[in-house]
Structure formats: C-alpha cells, structure tokens
Enzyme design. Structure first.
Site, short mmCIF file in Angstrom:
data_model
loop_
_atom_site.label_atom_id
_atom_site.label_comp_id
_atom_site.label_asym_id
_atom_site.label_seq_id
_atom_site.Cartn_x
_atom_site.Cartn_y
_atom_site.Cartn_z
N LYS A 2 -43.41 32.95 -55.65
CA LYS A 2 -42.49 33.75 -56.48
C LYS A 2 -43.02 35.18 -56.66
CE LYS A 2 -44.43 32.73 -60.91
NZ LYS A 2 -44.45 32.42 -62.27
N LYS A 28 -46.17 39.51 -61.35
CA LYS A 28 -46.70 40.77 -61.86
C LYS A 28 -48.10 41.05 -61.33
CE LYS A 28 -44.51 40.12 -66.40
NZ LYS A 28 -44.78 39.47 -67.70
N LYS A 63 -53.24 27.95 -62.38
CA LYS A 63 -54.17 28.96 -62.90
C LYS A 63 -55.58 28.44 -63.07
CE LYS A 63 -50.84 32.05 -64.98
NZ LYS A 63 -50.11 32.46 -66.16
#
Ligand code: TYM
Length: 327
Positions: free
Chosen positions: A193, A196, A111
């Site tokens: 993966k 969201k 991130k």
C-alpha cells in the site's frame, strides 16, 4: 443525526491514499452527519518522534483538513492529546482486551516482525483507536481498508463490554470504506500500500507535491510488460492501481473510464492521470499556505477540543459509573 469520528496521524507526507481512502469522505459526510475529526498525536508516539517536528506535523494535518474542505463550522476538528478521555478510556479498554487478539493484528505483526524488542504502544495502539471511536458514541468511521481490522476490534470490545456492563455502555460503530479509494497502492511497488514512511518519494504522491513531482512519480510508476490496458488487480496490479486512482479522483467508474479512452499505451493513461491528479490537488495547495499560517488555526483547534471534551466527559462519567470507578 448519525455521528462520525475519524483521525489521521500527524506524521508528515499525507498522501493520495490518505486522501482517497479517508479524507475525501470527511468532506462528503459533514453535509448530513455530526462529524468529529481528530489529529491523533498520541498514536504518533508509538514510534519515536522529534517533539518539534511532531508539533509542526499536528498543525500541518490540521491545515490539510481545512484545505481539503473540512468546515469547522460544520465539523469539530481537534487534537487528541487535548482531550484526556482518550487516554483514560484507552486504559479501561486495555483492561478488557487480550494480548492474543492484539498480537494477531496484521499491522502489529508487520511492524514488530523480526525485531527483538517492540514498544508496548505498538501492540496496544488499536485499543487507543477503539477508545477514540467509542468515546464519542460514534456510529460511522470513515477509513481506508488498512484500518478494517482495527474497526472490527473496536466492535468486539464494545460488544464484549456491553454484554458485561449493559447494552447502553457503548455504541457499536461501523466502518465506512470507499469503493475505489479504500486501498491505494504504492506507485513503485503496486503489491504494497501507498505509505507515508516508504523511502522512495516516488512511491507516493503527497497532497502538497508540486506539479513536476506529481508528473515524475506517475510517469515512472511500475506497470507491466504486456501493454494491455485493463483492470485486473491480480495480474496487472500497477495498471489497476492507476485506474483506481483515476476513478477515485474523477468520480467516474473504471468501466466508464475504460469505455471512453483511446489510449495507445500506458504512457497515454499516465499522462491523462497526471493531468487529473494535478487538477484535483491544485485547490488544496492553493488554500493550504494561508490556512497553515493563519492564527485562526489554533483557535479552531482549541474550540474543537472544548466541544470534543464536553462529549467525551459525558461518556467517561457513564463509563466510570458502569465500572464502579471513583466515588
Ligand atoms: P493513518 O494516519 O495511517 O491514515 C489515515 C487514513 O488514511 C487511510 N489510508 C489509506 N487509504 C487508502 N489507501 C492507502 N494506501 C492508505 N493509507 C492510509 C487510513 O486507513 C486512515 O483512514 N489508526 C489510524 C488513525 C486513527 C483513527 C482513529 C482512524 C487513530 N484513531 C479512530 C479512525 C478512527 C491510522 O494510523 O491512520
């Protein structure tokens, strides 16, 4: 009875990965464990959130918990920010963690990579997660594979503090991972993966997706060009991911699924998976709207917070005492 704690961030788009990796376990475990399920809103603000949207998403996730079968008579369901012990213990744990171990976390590196300025919360986030878990003397934490490193950190912090302040300070928890659901991959790029926040809505199946959307996303899922149906994550990540999803939804092993099939190609596998997915999500969708709109929902969350607070306060008293905080 062993105690279970887990949480989901209220950030919208709760998807099949969340369900098969974590939420499905929530329902199974409540039969013979003391379960505490949290909507971790304080985690969500590690990145900027629209306050109105955040509050909406908190209730959305709470309604989803109940729609999939979490029973508030058996399990405690509550919102993290309603129990102040999370933030308080988070601080105490922060003071016992090292910047080195936090900056080495895979999710933090992913991130923060390439950014000039990174919010401190992104780095200390796993410590807050450790506080969530340790606050309830948790034995078992049902989560997906992507949280494994955070569970390891939680264990490290608990052991470190126990060594210094006494073995009875914290219970050292274990993670619990599903065999086939622990790591559901993105449908358009099976090497990353399911998430969201991915831009392409067809990369995931959200739990409330309409049947037509489920069909579209699965039928266009990335596979490969050799046409052979077999499970081989390394060389055939797309097909293996579809088989994994099939296995996790149906409860059959991949071997059983492959032994029973007479598919002529990937198209047949996908069609069958569309039907299995639509069938699995139908009862969740059927329950959702009524639960989301009912006034009961807030009541359940308030009662859950009260129960959680009692346990949390007991732990905090013990911890403050061990650390010599207060009078
Ligand atoms: P979150 O909100 O990102 O995800 C919720 C749960 O879903 C799992 N998950 C997946 N499982 C399989 N395949 C995937 N593609 C996939 N994507 C997500 C996650 O592993 C998680 O179990 N840090 C946590 C929330 C949290 C928490 C906690 C969990 C905060 N405090 C204490 C357990 C205990 C998170 O961001 O999950």
């Amino acid at each position: 009875m062993k105690r279970v704690f887990s949480g989901v961030q209220p950030t919208g788009n709760i998807h099949l990965g969340n369900y098969l990796g974590a939420l499905k376990q929530f329902v199974e475990l409540q039969e013979d464990h003391e379960c505490i399920y949290c909507i971790v809103d304080e985690h969500a603000i590690t990145v900027p959130q629209d306050p109105k949207e955040l509050r909406k998403h908190i209730l959305d996730v709470a309604a989803l918990y109940l729609s999939i079968g979490v029973d508030p008579k058996k399990s405690t369901v509550f919102v993290q920010s309603q129990v102040s012990g999370h933030a308080e213990l988070g601080w105490i744990l922060c003071c016992n963690s090292y910047t080195g171990e936090l900056s080495r976390m895979t999710q933090f590196k992913a991130k923060s990579g390439g950014k000039e300025s990174v919010g401190t919360g992104l780095m200390t986030y796993p410590v807050l997660m450790a506080a969530d878990i340790l606050l309830y003397d948790t034995d078992v934490v049902p989560v997906g594979q992507d949280q494994k490193q955070h569970i390891e950190l939680t264990r490290d912090l608990a052991i470190r503090i126990n060594n210094k302040y006494g073995e009875d300070t914290f219970v050292v928890p274990d993670g619990r991972f599903m065999k086939s659901g622990a790591r559901i991959m993105s449908l358009d790029d099976p090497t990353s993966k399911m998430s969201k926040s991915a831009e392409n809505i067809h990369s995931r199946i959200s739990l409330l997706d309409e049947d037509s959307k489920i069909k579209k996303s699965i039928m266009r899922a990335t596979t490969d060009s050799d046409g052979e149906i077999r499970f081989d994550i390394e060389n055939k990540p797309g097909v293996s991911n579809l088989l994994n999803i099939y296995s996790a939804l149906s409860g059959k092993t991949v071997e059983e699924i492959l032994a029973a099939q007479n598919w002529r190609g990937y198209g047949d596998l996908k069609k069958e998976l569309v039907a299995v997915t639509q069938e699995a999500l139908a009862p969740i969708k059927a329950n959702y709207n009524e639960i989301r709109e009912s006034e009961e929902l807030i009541k359940i969350l308030n009662e859950g917070a009260e129960r959680a607070n009692v346990i949390a306060e007991k732990t905090m008293k013990r911890v403050r005492d061990k650390f010599g905080l207060g009078l």
